[in-house]
Enzyme design. Structure first.
Site, mmCIF file in Angstrom:
data_model
loop_
_atom_site.group_PDB
_atom_site.id
_atom_site.type_symbol
_atom_site.label_atom_id
_atom_site.label_comp_id
_atom_site.label_asym_id
_atom_site.label_seq_id
_atom_site.Cartn_x
_atom_site.Cartn_y
_atom_site.Cartn_z
ATOM 1 C CD GLU A 80 -2.953 -1.327 2.215
ATOM 2 O OE1 GLU A 80 -2.496 -0.673 3.376
ATOM 3 O OE2 GLU A 80 -4.318 -1.527 2.043
ATOM 4 C CD GLU A 111 4.848 -20.783 11.817
ATOM 5 O OE1 GLU A 111 5.037 -20.899 13.065
ATOM 6 O OE2 GLU A 111 3.668 -20.319 11.517
#
Length: 272
Positions: A80, A111
């Site tokens: 963004e 992960e």
């Protein structure tokens, strides 16, 4: 061994027996505590902003690494920045364990690989001028810990946003931000309060950095990318507010110069 706060039992039980109104009200009640938890760590956020700003002023970049919800939030915040502030797409970079596939679909065990984060970062030629922020609700994600450790060895500025205190992610960050929001409404579902807290901190981090880097004028996104009609109209209105010209001239200025900042600066130069 004590259970991390994010994994502790919800103070609410028998959720399946509750009314819709009761569920929504209770979730909202829990959410109200998040902003207060973030408020407590503003000095920690300020310290990370100050350290990151010094690097970014001389060409450094901001990297986020995380897994699952935490990784997605980093990718979201990074993606963004270019449309909001008109910065290059490689100024703020979000990397998620498991690669871009993991943005939409969980990648098993991604992960748990402590070596992979640095391999992912090396694809961007990360170096000591850059800043690395690890995002991990649990505060113990191996992917994030491994990336921060390697970054520290090479002298990078490192930070983190976690939701448990005293974990290994924070221990490996020079500028740790620990936002302890307590047990989730749905036990262990850190996409809820923990995710909200992380989103708030990332908003604060990049918005403050961009303001300090000169990407905002007054309270306006003068460098935003004009990628749709709504944003073009917003840009026209910003030019009108800054210069006092009518809508037709403001539209012409925006079309000519391609950004609010350039349009306003050119007009002000022309009348002096």
């Amino acid at each position: 061994m004590s259970i991390e706060v994010t994994e502790q039992d919800s103070p609410y039980n028998n959720l399946e027996l509750k009314s819709t109104s009761e569920i929504l009200t209770n979730i909202n009640q829990e959410d109200k505590s998040v902003a207060t938890a973030v408020e407590k760590v503003i000095p920690k956020i300020e310290a990370l902003v100050s350290a990151a700003l010094e690097k970014m002023k001389v060409g450094g970049r901001l990297f986020y690494i995380g897994a699952g919800t935490s990784g997605r939030l980093g990718v979201l915040d990074a993606s963004e920045c270019p449309p909001t502030f008109g910065v290059p797409f490689d100024l703020v970079i979000g990397i998620i364990a498991g690669g871009d596939t993991a943005i939409r679909r969980a990648v098993e065990n991604a992960e748990d690989d402590a070596e992979q984060a640095w391999r992912d970062l090396e694809e961007f030629n990360i170096n000591k001028n850059d800043v690395l922020v690890g995002i991990a609700a649990s505060g113990k994600t191996p992917y994030v810990i491994g990336g921060l450790k390697k970054a520290n060895e090479l002298g990078l500025v490192t930070g983190c946003v976690v939701c448990n205190a005293g974990g290994p992610v924070a221990a490996n960050a020079k500028y740790p931000i620990e936002v302890v929001v307590g047990p989730e409404y749905l036990t262990g579902s850190t996409r809820m309060k923990a995710g909200t807290a992380q989103k708030l901190v990332l908003n604060m981090l990049t918005t403050t950095l961009m303001i300090k880097l000169g990407k905002v004028k007054g309270n306006k996104m003068v460098d935003m990318q004009l990628t749709n009609n709504k944003l073009v109209n917003r840009g026209v209105n910003m030019i009108i507010a800054e210069t006092g010209v009518n809508k037709e001239i403001a539209t012409q200025l925006l079309n000519t110069y391609g950004s609010v900042r350039k349009a306003v600066d050119a007009y002000l130069v022309s009348i002096h």
